[in-house]
Design a protein around this motif. Structure first.
Motif, PDB file in Angstrom:
ATOM      1  N   LEU A 184     -57.803 -10.045 -36.919  1.00  0.00           N
ATOM      2  CA  LEU A 184     -57.441 -10.042 -38.335  1.00  0.00           C
ATOM      3  C   LEU A 184     -58.091  -8.868 -39.066  1.00  0.00           C
ATOM      4  O   LEU A 184     -57.470  -8.237 -39.939  1.00  0.00           O
ATOM      5  CB  LEU A 184     -57.861 -11.367 -38.982  1.00  0.00           C
ATOM      6  N   ILE A 185     -59.353  -8.585 -38.687  1.00  0.00           N
ATOM      7  CA  ILE A 185     -60.048  -7.450 -39.312  1.00  0.00           C
ATOM      8  C   ILE A 185     -59.346  -6.146 -38.968  1.00  0.00           C
ATOM      9  O   ILE A 185     -59.145  -5.271 -39.831  1.00  0.00           O
ATOM     10  CB  ILE A 185     -61.521  -7.417 -38.861  1.00  0.00           C
ATOM     11  N   VAL A 186     -58.970  -5.987 -37.711  1.00  0.00           N
ATOM     12  CA  VAL A 186     -58.260  -4.784 -37.277  1.00  0.00           C
ATOM     13  C   VAL A 186     -56.959  -4.637 -38.054  1.00  0.00           C
ATOM     14  O   VAL A 186     -56.635  -3.548 -38.548  1.00  0.00           O
ATOM     15  CB  VAL A 186     -57.990  -4.825 -35.753  1.00  0.00           C
ATOM     16  N   ASP A 187     -56.210  -5.733 -38.161  1.00  0.00           N
ATOM     17  CA  ASP A 187     -54.942  -5.688 -38.900  1.00  0.00           C
ATOM     18  C   ASP A 187     -55.164  -5.294 -40.366  1.00  0.00           C
ATOM     19  O   ASP A 187     -54.414  -4.494 -40.939  1.00  0.00           O
ATOM     20  CB  ASP A 187     -54.240  -7.052 -38.836  1.00  0.00           C
ATOM     21  N   TYR A 188     -56.217  -5.865 -40.953  1.00  0.00           N
ATOM     22  CA  TYR A 188     -56.486  -5.578 -42.366  1.00  0.00           C
ATOM     23  C   TYR A 188     -56.805  -4.100 -42.569  1.00  0.00           C
ATOM     24  O   TYR A 188     -56.306  -3.455 -43.508  1.00  0.00           O
ATOM     25  CB  TYR A 188     -57.647  -6.449 -42.863  1.00  0.00           C
ATOM     26  N   LEU A 189     -57.649  -3.534 -41.683  1.00  0.00           N
ATOM     27  CA  LEU A 189     -58.029  -2.123 -41.826  1.00  0.00           C
ATOM     28  C   LEU A 189     -56.838  -1.189 -41.600  1.00  0.00           C
ATOM     29  O   LEU A 189     -56.734  -0.139 -42.236  1.00  0.00           O
ATOM     30  CB  LEU A 189     -59.166  -1.786 -40.855  1.00  0.00           C
ATOM     31  N   TYR A 190     -55.949  -1.580 -40.667  1.00  0.00           N
ATOM     32  CA  TYR A 190     -54.737  -0.793 -40.473  1.00  0.00           C
ATOM     33  C   TYR A 190     -53.860  -0.811 -41.726  1.00  0.00           C
ATOM     34  O   TYR A 190     -53.253   0.201 -42.096  1.00  0.00           O
ATOM     35  CB  TYR A 190     -53.931  -1.323 -39.287  1.00  0.00           C
ATOM     36  N   ASP A 191     -53.793  -1.972 -42.369  1.00  0.00           N
ATOM     37  CA  ASP A 191     -52.935  -2.118 -43.546  1.00  0.00           C
ATOM     38  C   ASP A 191     -53.578  -1.539 -44.804  1.00  0.00           C
ATOM     39  O   ASP A 191     -52.883  -1.295 -45.799  1.00  0.00           O
ATOM     40  CB  ASP A 191     -52.609  -3.599 -43.778  1.00  0.00           C
ATOM     41  N   HIS A 192     -54.898  -1.324 -44.777  1.00  0.00           N
ATOM     42  CA  HIS A 192     -55.611  -0.830 -45.959  1.00  0.00           C
ATOM     43  C   HIS A 192     -56.500   0.356 -45.552  1.00  0.00           C
ATOM     44  O   HIS A 192     -57.746   0.238 -45.525  1.00  0.00           O
ATOM     45  CB  HIS A 192     -56.461  -1.943 -46.601  1.00  0.00           C
ATOM     46  N   PRO A 193     -55.904   1.491 -45.253  1.00  0.00           N
ATOM     47  CA  PRO A 193     -56.680   2.655 -44.804  1.00  0.00           C
ATOM     48  C   PRO A 193     -57.628   3.197 -45.872  1.00  0.00           C
ATOM     49  O   PRO A 193     -58.530   3.960 -45.564  1.00  0.00           O
ATOM     50  CB  PRO A 193     -55.598   3.685 -44.451  1.00  0.00           C
ATOM     51  N   GLU A 194     -57.419   2.776 -47.131  1.00  0.00           N
ATOM     52  CA  GLU A 194     -58.282   3.242 -48.211  1.00  0.00           C
ATOM     53  C   GLU A 194     -59.543   2.388 -48.344  1.00  0.00           C
ATOM     54  O   GLU A 194     -60.386   2.638 -49.222  1.00  0.00           O
ATOM     55  CB  GLU A 194     -57.513   3.216 -49.541  1.00  0.00           C
TER      56      GLU A 194
END
Length: 221
Positions: A20-30
């Protein structure tokens, strides 16, 4: 996005949370732009240096990519230099073959061409219609190595190599040239590098060389 299977997620909740953390960081590169303080606090394990910051690790990865690109550029420049060397050697061979009045002159031109080629040390052109011990031995090699094909690239055993080249030659290119079904020649090149001539090599250059030699053979034999 992560495609972690549901059963794996249920059996290993920590893995599911990491996904989930990986997915979140991919979706929020900022994310790290909004939380720059995390960059200085994050630590990553390093095989040689123990623990390093995320920024240090990113810089190291960039340096590794730059080194890989530099290696690629160096390799491509080496290939370009070799291709230039081959181009000029082939031009000289064209001119020498135009002057070849007999088979001795033809072989001499090929040997001069060989000395200008990168990683090629020896050359032989053998008339397979001759009744000699060498030709008899070569016929066995052709049956074993060519098996109906026009080319062979790679290694020969010691006895096979002795029919063509000196012991310092380790890999060869064998090419069957046909003036007619009853008049055939073997054009061979040898390298002291084990890896220079290998199975599966491209034959474009040798195809051109074969056409060139075949064009002058009738007037030279």
């Amino acid at each position: 996005m992560s495609d972690l299977p549901l059963d794996t997620a249920l059996e290993n909740p920590e893995l599911a949370e990491a996904s989930l953390i990986v997915d979140y960081l991919y979706d929020h590169p900022e994310f790290f732009l909004q939380h720059p303080e995390l960059l200085s606090r994050l630590r990553l394990p390093h095989q040689q240096r123990g623990v390093v910051s995320l920024v240090e690790r990113q810089l190291e990865l960039q340096r590794e990519k730059i080194r890989a690109l530099e290696d690629d550029i160096t390799r491509l420049m080496g290939i370009a230099r070799q291709n230039e060397q081959i181009f000029y050697a082939l031009n000289d061979l064209h001119l020498e073959l135009l002057k070849a009045a007999d088979q001795t002159a033809l072989i001499s031109a090929l040997q001069a061409f060989t000395t200008k080629m990168p990683l090629v040390q020896s050359c032989a052109l053998v008339d397979l219609q001759q009744n000699t011990d060498q030709v008899a031995q070569l016929q066995l090699i052709l049956q074993r190595r060519l098996s109906g094909k026009s080319y062979y690239f790679g290694r020969l055993n010691r006895d096979e190599m002795a029919a063509l080249f000196e012991p310092h030659i380790h890999s060869v290119s064998l090419q069957l040239l046909k003036l007619s079904e009853d008049q055939q020649f073997l054009l061979a090149f040898g390298s002291d590098s084990d890896e220079h001539f290998q199975p599966g090599m491209d034959t474009l250059f040798l195809d051109h060389l074969a056409k060139l030699v075949l064009a002058v053979l009738p007037s030279a034999v």
